[in-house]
Write a protein that holds these residues in place. Structure first.
Motif, short mmCIF file in Angstrom:
data_model
loop_
_atom_site.label_atom_id
_atom_site.label_comp_id
_atom_site.label_asym_id
_atom_site.label_seq_id
_atom_site.Cartn_x
_atom_site.Cartn_y
_atom_site.Cartn_z
N THR A 1 43.00 49.71 35.08
CA THR A 1 44.19 48.59 35.36
C THR A 1 45.29 48.29 34.46
O THR A 1 46.38 48.23 35.13
N LEU B 1 39.25 47.20 34.96
CA LEU B 1 40.14 46.32 34.26
C LEU B 1 40.86 47.43 33.29
O LEU B 1 42.29 47.21 33.46
N PHE B 2 40.23 48.43 32.12
CA PHE B 2 40.65 48.66 31.38
C PHE B 2 41.54 50.31 32.05
O PHE B 2 42.99 50.21 31.33
N PHE C 1 38.63 55.77 33.35
CA PHE C 1 37.97 54.40 33.62
C PHE C 1 38.05 53.75 34.85
O PHE C 1 36.80 53.44 35.55
N GLU D 1 35.27 41.77 41.26
CA GLU D 1 34.66 41.12 40.38
C GLU D 1 33.62 39.83 41.17
O GLU D 1 32.58 39.37 40.88
N ALA E 1 34.14 45.97 34.10
CA ALA E 1 35.33 46.06 33.04
C ALA E 1 36.13 47.07 33.08
O ALA E 1 37.46 47.59 32.21
N GLN E 2 35.54 48.95 32.77
CA GLN E 2 36.20 49.95 32.45
C GLN E 2 37.26 49.77 33.22
O GLN E 2 38.57 50.22 33.09
N GLY F 1 28.77 44.27 35.86
CA GLY F 1 29.79 43.16 34.90
C GLY F 1 30.43 44.82 34.15
O GLY F 1 31.62 44.44 33.99
N VAL F 2 29.38 45.51 33.25
CA VAL F 2 30.70 46.35 32.62
C VAL F 2 31.48 47.43 32.63
O VAL F 2 31.82 47.71 32.75
N TRP G 1 41.21 44.26 41.54
CA TRP G 1 39.75 44.08 40.61
C TRP G 1 39.02 42.67 40.29
O TRP G 1 37.89 42.36 40.48
N VAL G 2 40.11 41.79 40.23
CA VAL G 2 39.88 40.51 40.34
C VAL G 2 38.67 40.08 41.88
O VAL G 2 37.23 39.37 41.17
#
Lengths: 225, 487
Positions: free
Chosen positions: B175, B172-173, B215, B135, B169-170, B165-166, B131-132
């Motif tokens: 993950t 990440l949720f 997500f 991004e 973020a989903q 970006g938004v 994920w990182v």
């Protein structure tokens, strides 16, 4: 679930979850930019407090690092940068007209109910506190999106964006006691870079459209002009 | 394993090097060299994997198996050929005054940054790191989209930044939920490692994973460009410099899909239902059809081909969602041929728009008469991407269609319809651009078309015969993803 039967840590976390959710609502209805940034910093400090508390009571030392990073990034650096931007643009006295605030608040409340509904299936297999914590985080994420949809100022968009990050961070602390250290450092790095990039962007947007009102960014679309 | 570290280390050195020395006159060539060395390192890595099978690094941080090894080589290859194209292209942009030295420095530094993020997404074994890095890829490219500093490009970059970006973020949720499910079975710090998760899918909580996958799909799906989350993609592709469009279309979209498929493998193991597959099929088919229709309305040549990318990514998502050995094999092949063809097309599109001095398709005319190689390159590239035999895209689309007819016969007419609409949409725009009279003062430019020829030759080769080692990897990956061997 009776809150008085829970241990002190759980009670504290639940209260903090409620406060974090409350700050999200406060931001949603805020039409002055400086106050919006202040509430955002408040939310950041609540998060740092949550991380610190979790680190202390779970004896999970790497969460102290997360707490300090949150404090520096989300309570000090980003609000400072945004505040400077607002003052430079001389928009600190502007009041953004939000269309139909009542409806906006009701929308926010229904998003919160929706979050509980989405996450309800996990109730069978998890402690009850988990549902509250995760649902509040998800609703902070969704409220951040609603904030971005309803506000027109680029600064408000950044606040919305960062408060989405806040929601995710809260979920990570409460549900899993923080992500593995590598990941957490990576996320903090990404947030930092994103904040710096937003600063650069403010400058570009200002020089190109002479304002930070994103409604004026409307040149690209599919409709023939 | 040294090869894998090299693959990550070289672009890291590249970022720092260009950040300090990016103003030199020969940066374009140095960038080519960095990418060439990286390509060699990936080939070395690939040979290792071919000989020894799956490699897991000592601290379990990196995992190279047959699913990602060919994507790593593909990434390095497209990165290399695009850098060959980018050197004269960016020099030309600087000559006509659209760019300054400082921005070139940023461009080359972030080119390497983007490559690093792509390699990290592919090699990492940790779903959080993935994920990182994803991004990170957004952050590296967002300033490149606005490189020309026109109001349009700044708007495109802002949109790209906010939407992706938004969106991400989903993911990440998702993950975090995945980690939550994994933490319930113990193993603390290692709980997000894909190899650990994959061995324990049976024990993961299916309810949590179902929510997590929704997500994850929305998050990474924003990056794939799935409809209705695709709004940023045509803008970002059309306003940035063309080499960036080539790598975004050819690599970034693939890697986002790769992340979704890795997660799907975990979710499938835990839920034993095809929930994830149905979601992917629905989103994929919708993207495929909507993008095919949108092809007809475009006026800007780069927007046209970005919609074509959405269409193809939709098809791949659909195929991966359908599951089963045949569809999975086809999707893996389609990932390869699409990214080769699409990056070749963007290279010719870059030359074509430099010849005509505009990206507006109404004003690009008579390419074959002005500069035959660019004209033919664009025409053959379009034929290949539209799915004509004997090119590789035909093979993979045909296999997807076969699998659809076998599993969901009632969806096959929709697929055929989409392919037909897309074909018409591409050719109604391309035909007048390559044929026809050239405008009076239109001059040929200095262009290096080797990358295009090599890419198209490879796509042709893949359409006629898939080489043994690649077929081996595809079969292994199919076995890994779908649970049974193809053919």
């Amino acid at each position: 679930m009776n809150i008085e039967q829970q241990d002190l840590y759980t009670q504290a976390i639940l209260s903090l979850a409620a406060l974090v959710g409350l700050t999200s609502f406060l931001m949603l209805g805020q039409s002055r930019l400086l106050r919006l940034i202040f509430v955002f910093a408040m939310q950041g400090s609540l998060l740092a407090l949550t991380a610190g508390l979790a680190a202390y009571s779970q004896a999970n030392h790497h969460l102290y690092i997360s707490a300090v990073m949150t404090l520096m990034l989300k309570v000090i650096f980003i609000p400072w940068m945004l505040r400077r931007e607002v003052i430079q643009m001389n928009t600190q006295r502007d009041i953004e007209t939000l269309k139909n605030k009542t409806l906006l608040m009701l929308g926010g409340a229904s998003l919160m109910v929706f979050s509980y509904w989405v996450l309800h299936p996990i109730v069978h297999t998890s402690p009850a506190i988990m549902l509250n914590a995760l649902a509040v985080s998800l609703s902070v994420v969704l409220l951040g999106m609603l904030l971005m949809i309803t506000h027109r100022q680029a600064v408000a968009h950044v606040v919305g964006f960062m408060s989405i990050e806040n929601g995710l961070f809260f979920a990570a602390i409460v549900a899993t006691n923080g992500m593995p250290m590598v990941v957490e450092l990576g996320i903090a790095f990404d947030v930092l870079v994103a904040a710096v990039l937003f600063g650069i962007f403010f400058f570009h947007i200002r020089t190109s459209i002479d304002s930070l009102d994103v409604d004026k960014l409307n040149r690209l679309n599919e409709v023939d002009k | 394993m040294i090869a894998a570290y090299l693959v990550l280390l070289i672009p890291l050195i590249g970022i720092v090097f260009f950040a300090f020395a990016g103003h030199r006159a020969d940066t374009g060539r140095i960038n080519v060299r960095f990418n060439a060395i990286c390509l060699l390192a990936t080939v070395w890595l690939a040979i290792n994997v071919l000989n020894d099978g799956t490699i897991l690094s000592a601290n379990k941080a990196f995992l190279i198996d047959s699913f990602n090894v060919y994507l790593i080589v593909l990434t390095a290859f497209v990165g290399f050929t695009t850098s060959i194209f980018s050197a004269p292209y960016m020099a030309h942009e600087k000559d006509i005054g659209r760019l300054t030295d400082k921005r070139l420095k940023l461009y080359y530094s972030m080119y390497q940054g983007f490559m690093l993020a792509m390699y990290l997404v592919l090699t990492t074994n940790n779903m959080g790191t993935m994920w990182v890095a994803m991004e990170g890829a957004t952050l590296a490219t967002v300033l490149l989209v606005s490189l020309y500093r026109t109001p349009e490009s700044i708007e495109a970059a802002w949109k790209y930044f906010i939407l992706c970006g938004v969106g991400i973020a989903q993911a990440l949720f998702g993950t975090i939920l995945l980690y939550y499910a994994a933490a319930q079975i113990g193993d603390g710090e290692n709980a997000l490692l894909w190899s650990v998760l994959y061995d324990n899918t049976e024990k993961l909580n299916p309810e949590v994973l179902e929510i997590a996958f929704v997500f994850l799909l929305i998050g990474y799906g924003t990056k794939i460009g799935l409809v209705p989350l695709h709004n940023w993609l045509p803008d970002a592709h059309s306003e940035g410099p063309t080499p960036m469009s080539a790598v975004l279309s050819g690599l970034l979209l693939n890697d986002a899909l790769y992340a979704v498929v890795r997660n799907k493998m975990l979710v499938d193991g835990a839920t034993h239902s095809n929930m994830a597959g149905y979601l992917m099929m629905g989103f994929g088919l919708l993207s495929f059809l909507v993008a095919a229709l949108f092809l007809h309305r475009q006026k800007d040549i780069k927007r046209l081909f970005s919609y074509s990318s959405i269409e193809h990514m939709g098809l791949m998502t659909f195929a991966f969602g359908m599951g089963g050995p045949l569809a999975t094999f086809a999707a893996l092949l389609h990932m390869t041929v699409h990214s080769l063809t699409k990056s070749a097309i963007f290279v010719t599109v870059g030359h074509a728009s430099q010849i005509a001095g505009t990206q507006s398709m109404d004003k690009i005319r008579g390419l074959i008469k002005t500069q035959p190689r660019v004209g033919w390159g664009l025409l053959i590239g379009t034929i290949a991407i539209a799915g004509f035999p004997p090119f590789g895209v035909f093979t993979s689309e045909f296999l997807v269609l076969l699998a659809t007819m076998h599993n969901y016969p009632w969806l096959a007419p929709l697929l055929l319809l989409g392919i037909g609409i897309a074909f018409a949409g591409l050719f109604r725009h391309i035909q007048p651009m390559v044929y026809g009279e050239k405008p009076e003062h239109q001059q040929p430019i200095k262009a290096n078309l080797w990358p295009v020829m090599i890419h198209l030759a490879l796509v042709l080769w893949l359409g006629l015969a898939i080489p043994g080692f690649l077929a081996h990897w595809f079969s292994q990956a199919t076995l890994l993803i779908s649970g049974s061997a193809p053919l």
